[in-house]
Design an enzyme around this catalytic site. Sequence first.
Site, PDB file in Angstrom:
ATOM      1  CB  SER A  10      31.369  47.387  44.346  1.00 18.18           C
ATOM      2  OG  SER A  10      31.785  46.795  45.547  1.00 18.18           O
ATOM      3  CG  HIS A  37      31.923  46.108  41.076  1.00 20.90           C
ATOM      4  ND1 HIS A  37      32.212  45.426  42.228  1.00 20.90           N
ATOM      5  CD2 HIS A  37      33.096  46.192  40.407  1.00 20.90           C
ATOM      6  CE1 HIS A  37      33.494  45.104  42.246  1.00 20.90           C
ATOM      7  NE2 HIS A  37      34.052  45.566  41.152  1.00 20.90           N
ATOM      8  CG  ASP A 130      37.324  43.935  41.268  1.00 22.79           C
ATOM      9  OD1 ASP A 130      38.401  43.490  40.808  1.00 22.79           O
ATOM     10  OD2 ASP A 130      36.661  44.830  40.718  1.00 22.79           O
TER      11      ASP A 130
END
Length: 185
Positions: A10, A37, A130
């Site tokens: 991300s 992301h 994540d």
Amino acid sequence: MYRLIVVGFSAGGIEPMQRLLAGLSADYPLPLAVVAHLPPGTGASFGAIFNTGRSLPLAFAYDKQPIRAGAAWLAPADYHLLIENTGHFALSVDLPVNYVRPSIDVLFESAAASYGSRLIAVTLSGANSDGAKGMARVKECGGMTIALDRRHTDYTVLTDAVMQGVNVDYCVAIDEIVTLLRAVH
């Protein structure tokens, strides 16, 4: 023998991902599945920033697409990317995981279930955790785990979460990640 590489990033991950793809030629023998992301509405122009003509090409994955070598496949914005045990991608609009869709954890966990010890998982940079649970699942299934060293990114939350929960095989700079990936095929 490894059959698939999964990559997640991300915030701060674009430059390392560009370097990773640039280090793998279009004839690289393993396919890559990638989750970044991305905000809803992100289109083809995002994928274009990775395609230099000299690197492994990056394209958006589509549902039920066969997984093949010679390219990196990116989860489209607002879709989870999963790996089916039939060797195909699946896209899902299930609820966000870790507040995001696509989720790195969803990709890594489904790939671990399908490929087990024939999987390599790589986390680059990120501003949330994540990917940490998915990386743990890859490790549990016998896959190789590689994390970008926190000294090589401005966004360390993902690497820190991975390192707290997983005894990764390698925690190295991006150039070393490329060297590892070149050596394992």
